[in-house]
Design an enzyme around this catalytic site. Structure first.
Site, mmCIF file in Angstrom:
data_model
loop_
_atom_site.group_PDB
_atom_site.id
_atom_site.type_symbol
_atom_site.label_atom_id
_atom_site.label_comp_id
_atom_site.label_asym_id
_atom_site.label_seq_id
_atom_site.Cartn_x
_atom_site.Cartn_y
_atom_site.Cartn_z
ATOM 1 N N TYR A 1 7.174 -11.419 -24.763
ATOM 2 C CA TYR A 1 7.000 -10.015 -24.371
ATOM 3 C C TYR A 1 5.560 -9.573 -24.616
ATOM 4 O O TYR A 1 4.957 -8.881 -23.796
ATOM 5 C CB TYR A 1 7.966 -9.129 -25.153
ATOM 6 C CG TYR A 1 8.020 -7.712 -24.614
ATOM 7 C CD1 TYR A 1 8.979 -7.338 -23.672
ATOM 8 C CD2 TYR A 1 7.091 -6.755 -25.020
ATOM 9 C CE1 TYR A 1 9.023 -6.060 -23.154
ATOM 10 C CE2 TYR A 1 7.128 -5.471 -24.504
ATOM 11 C CZ TYR A 1 8.090 -5.124 -23.577
ATOM 12 O OH TYR A 1 8.133 -3.856 -23.064
ATOM 13 N N PHE B 1 -5.844 1.573 3.063
ATOM 14 C CA PHE B 1 -4.574 0.956 3.450
ATOM 15 C C PHE B 1 -3.439 1.973 3.271
ATOM 16 O O PHE B 1 -3.570 2.934 2.527
ATOM 17 C CB PHE B 1 -4.317 -0.305 2.610
ATOM 18 C CG PHE B 1 -3.032 -0.980 2.999
ATOM 19 C CD1 PHE B 1 -2.893 -1.565 4.255
ATOM 20 C CD2 PHE B 1 -1.953 -1.020 2.130
ATOM 21 C CE1 PHE B 1 -1.700 -2.160 4.631
ATOM 22 C CE2 PHE B 1 -0.754 -1.615 2.504
ATOM 23 C CZ PHE B 1 -0.626 -2.184 3.752
ATOM 24 N N ASP B 2 -2.316 1.768 3.963
ATOM 25 C CA ASP B 2 -1.271 2.813 3.966
ATOM 26 C C ASP B 2 -0.700 3.138 2.591
ATOM 27 O O ASP B 2 -0.454 4.294 2.287
ATOM 28 C CB ASP B 2 -0.151 2.513 4.982
ATOM 29 C CG ASP B 2 0.491 1.167 4.794
ATOM 30 O OD1 ASP B 2 -0.164 0.283 4.232
ATOM 31 O OD2 ASP B 2 1.636 0.986 5.222
ATOM 32 N N ASP C 1 -10.717 -2.234 -3.278
ATOM 33 C CA ASP C 1 -9.356 -2.641 -2.949
ATOM 34 C C ASP C 1 -9.512 -4.078 -2.479
ATOM 35 O O ASP C 1 -10.002 -4.341 -1.384
ATOM 36 C CB ASP C 1 -8.760 -1.742 -1.854
ATOM 37 C CG ASP C 1 -7.377 -2.204 -1.424
ATOM 38 O OD1 ASP C 1 -6.957 -3.303 -1.841
ATOM 39 O OD2 ASP C 1 -6.720 -1.475 -0.669
ATOM 40 N N ALA D 1 -7.511 -6.908 -2.015
ATOM 41 C CA ALA D 1 -6.444 -7.809 -1.574
ATOM 42 C C ALA D 1 -6.982 -9.079 -0.897
ATOM 43 O O ALA D 1 -6.496 -10.174 -1.144
ATOM 44 C CB ALA D 1 -5.505 -7.058 -0.628
ATOM 45 N N LYS E 1 -1.908 -11.726 -1.480
ATOM 46 C CA LYS E 1 -2.755 -12.182 -0.374
ATOM 47 C C LYS E 1 -3.670 -13.311 -0.874
ATOM 48 O O LYS E 1 -3.266 -14.453 -0.896
ATOM 49 C CB LYS E 1 -3.594 -11.025 0.187
ATOM 50 C CG LYS E 1 -2.806 -10.041 1.044
ATOM 51 C CD LYS E 1 -2.165 -8.969 0.246
ATOM 52 C CE LYS E 1 -1.647 -7.825 1.080
ATOM 53 N NZ LYS E 1 -0.823 -6.906 0.274
ATOM 54 N N HIS F 1 6.989 4.027 8.524
ATOM 55 C CA HIS F 1 7.144 2.859 9.410
ATOM 56 C C HIS F 1 8.077 1.796 8.846
ATOM 57 O O HIS F 1 8.697 1.060 9.589
ATOM 58 C CB HIS F 1 5.773 2.256 9.746
ATOM 59 C CG HIS F 1 5.069 1.659 8.569
ATOM 60 N ND1 HIS F 1 4.577 2.421 7.551
ATOM 61 C CD2 HIS F 1 4.796 0.373 8.245
ATOM 62 C CE1 HIS F 1 4.016 1.628 6.649
ATOM 63 N NE2 HIS F 1 4.144 0.392 7.038
HETATM 64 N N1 F0G Z 1 -4.454 -2.848 -0.119
HETATM 65 C C1 F0G Z 1 -4.504 -3.553 1.017
HETATM 66 C C2 F0G Z 1 -5.802 -3.686 1.746
HETATM 67 C C3 F0G Z 1 -3.341 -4.146 1.516
HETATM 68 O O1 F0G Z 1 -3.418 -4.828 2.654
HETATM 69 C C4 F0G Z 1 -2.136 -4.005 0.794
HETATM 70 C C5 F0G Z 1 -0.898 -4.593 1.284
HETATM 71 C C6 F0G Z 1 -2.136 -3.273 -0.400
HETATM 72 C C7 F0G Z 1 -3.317 -2.710 -0.824
HETATM 73 C C8 F0G Z 1 -0.880 -3.064 -1.203
HETATM 74 O O2 F0G Z 1 -0.503 -4.239 -1.828
HETATM 75 O O3 F0G Z 1 1.688 -4.845 -0.785
HETATM 76 O O4 F0G Z 1 0.952 -5.850 -2.941
HETATM 77 O O5 F0G Z 1 1.656 -3.500 -2.855
HETATM 78 N N2 F0G Z 1 -0.778 -5.034 2.436
HETATM 79 C C9 F0G Z 1 0.379 -5.704 2.993
HETATM 80 C C10 F0G Z 1 0.102 -5.983 4.430
HETATM 81 C C11 F0G Z 1 1.677 -5.072 2.735
HETATM 82 O O6 F0G Z 1 1.049 -6.392 5.124
HETATM 83 O O7 F0G Z 1 -1.045 -5.847 4.874
HETATM 84 P P1 F0G Z 1 1.037 -4.617 -2.109
#
Ligand code: F0G
Length: 459
Positions: free
Chosen positions: A72, A124-125, A215, A217, A258, A450
């Site tokens: 833990y 990102f969304d 960000d 990813a 990613k 979406h």
């Molecule tokens: N930032 C970017 C640029 C992303 O593409 C994503 C996720 C996230 C943050 C959030 O990360 O999914 O681990 O919580 N993108 C995925 C996509 C879902 O399909 O592009 P997460």
């Protein structure tokens, strides 16, 4: 003769995928209310809905999982992850989280207040969702060139420094907790940001006394593009480029699903101890104790190995050239997409393909449904459904581009799959003139609709 590019790995384990008939797919699509997220994975032949968490781990990652320390507090796996993050990014402090949006939740909870402004390049969304949920505003400062899908420029994900400075100078410093740079710029088409641009953003951040968040990813894919496209970086290693880029920032959020080539995991990393300490309370509240966050020990181990594998040039070369290969196939058929091919995906230009579908009937979504019905290939809409309604007016936002993203999972599909995908898209393009109607919404959530939206044919 120059030897062609070839995968820098061989296949040790396979998973069967099943074809289906058009009749079956029509029935399944209707049952799924024309939302590709609602399909069962067995109903999909080639799954390009995302490159997130859908990657194939290596034998080394699987063996590292066996050594996971599930304590833990103070687990060895935490320290292994800490060392890998410090080595690859240069950030000395971090908090593990279960994925990228959890990293956003933890960091943003400690930094964002109602009414704040967060400028960046195509948030990102989930990032935008976490900003708007806190009643703050995401100001998109992406270069206008990103909207012209035909334009072929090397760094189409860049921040427009003039737009950024205008935003920084027109709000009090206290209202801007940080600037966000997304590498690569997913929403604009997996397009990279140049080191020069990063430096420009960092200089403005310094001038206005504002912090800089990456960000991250797809930071390794971004570094590949810097190495192969930007002057002065050809002889630098991917890791040198990553460390230089991160040296200009104050923190990073990471969806490890990613570029760390794992199925789950993420983190927030910090340069300053005080920033790290400020976020700790939220990490404990939302994710878990500081040394595991939302992750198991085995997952932290796989992530640590993946950070190294994901920043090897040969692997990235294979990865990005496969996406470019799909792009070339589409070129042969004259199919429009966001040019040049992105790092993780091809973004089909749905407005140019389905010219007869009105925007109110969700053009990119319609293209996604048609490609699925044609072939069992599943992509994802990056258009008006994803853009949500304006949180203040409740009116649908119609973005300049309606894109259908075909995201390629890492180390999963072969170029034969790419040929199949390209042929499927071509068949839809060939009959595009007869596609005159799209879909209308029958159910939606107020944020990030979406994922769960339900639709029916508009006519
Ligand atoms: N930032 C970017 C640029 C992303 O593409 C994503 C996720 C996230 C943050 C959030 O990360 O999914 O681990 O919580 N993108 C995925 C996509 C879902 O399909 O592009 P997460």
């Amino acid at each position: 003769m120059e030897l062609p590019y070839v995968e820098s790995y061989k296949i040790k384990m396979v998973e069967t995928i099943k074809k289906s008939t058009r009749e079956e797919r029509e029935k399944w699509m209707k049952e799924a209310n024309y939302n590709l997220f609602n399909l069962k994975s067995e109903q999909v032949f080639i799954d390009l809905i995302t490159d997130s968490g859908t990657n194939a781990m290596s034998d080394r990652q699987w063996s590292a999982m066996m050594e996971g320390d599930e304590s833990y507090a103070g687990a060895r796996s935490y320290y292994r992850m800490k060392e890998a993050i410090a080595d690859v990014t240069g950030f000395g402090y971090f908090l593990p989280t279960h994925q990228g949006r959890a990293a956003e939740n933890v960091l943003f909870s400690s930094l964002i207040k109602s009414g704040d402004i967060i400028p960046g390049n195509s948030h990102f969304d989930t990032t935008k969702g976490h900003i708007e949920y806190r009643k703050a505003h995401a100001v998109d400062c992406t270069i206008d060139d990103a909207k012209n899908t035909e334009l072929e420029i090397p760094f189409k994900g860049n921040v427009d420094l003039e737009k950024l400075e205008k935003t920084l100078s027109s709000h009090p410093k206290e209202k801007i907790p940080f600037i966000i740079v997304t590498v690569t710029n997913n929403t604009a088409g997996g397009q990279p940001v140049s080191m020069e641009n990063v430096k420009g953003v960092a200089a403005l951040a310094k001038k206005y006394g504002i912090k800089l968040l990456f960000d991250s990813a797809r930071f390794a894919e971004n570094a590949y593009f810097i190495k192969t496209r930007e002057k002065g970086y050809a002889d630098k290693s991917i890791r040198e480029i990553c460390r230089e880029m991160f040296s200009y920032g104050d923190f990073m959020t990471m969806s490890a699903k990613k570029d760390a080539i794992v199925n789950i995991g993420g983190f927030v990393a910090f340069r300053d101890k005080t920033d790290w300490e400020r976020a700790q309370m939220y990490a404990i509240m939302y994710e878990g104790f500081l040394t595991y966050g939302g992750m198991s020990g085995r997952d932290m181990n796989a992530l640590a190995v993946g950070l190294y594998e994901g920043t090897e040039f040969d692997y990235l070369d294979t990865r990005i050239k496969q996406v470019a290969y799909l792009g070339k196939k589409l070129d042969e058929y004259g199919i429009p997409y966001q040019r040049p091919a992105g790092g993780h995906a091809i973004f089909l230009d749905a407005k140019k393909i389905l010219k007869n579908v009105p925007k109110e009937e969700f053009i990119a979504q319609t293209l996604g449904v048609e490609i699925y019905l044609e072939s069992g290939v599943r992509g994802v809409e990056i258009g008006a459904l994803l853009a949500d309604r304006d949180p203040e007016t409740g009116i649908n936002r119609f973005p300049a581009l309606e894109l259908l993203r075909l995201a390629i999972p890492r180390r999963v599909y072969t170029n034969n799959h790419m040929d199949y995908i390209a042929a499927a898209v071509k068949n839809v393009v060939d009959r595009s003139a007869s596609i005159t109607h799209g879909y209308k919404i029958t159910r939606e959530l107020p944020i990030m609709r979406h994922f769960t939206v339900e639709l029916e044919p508009a006519k």
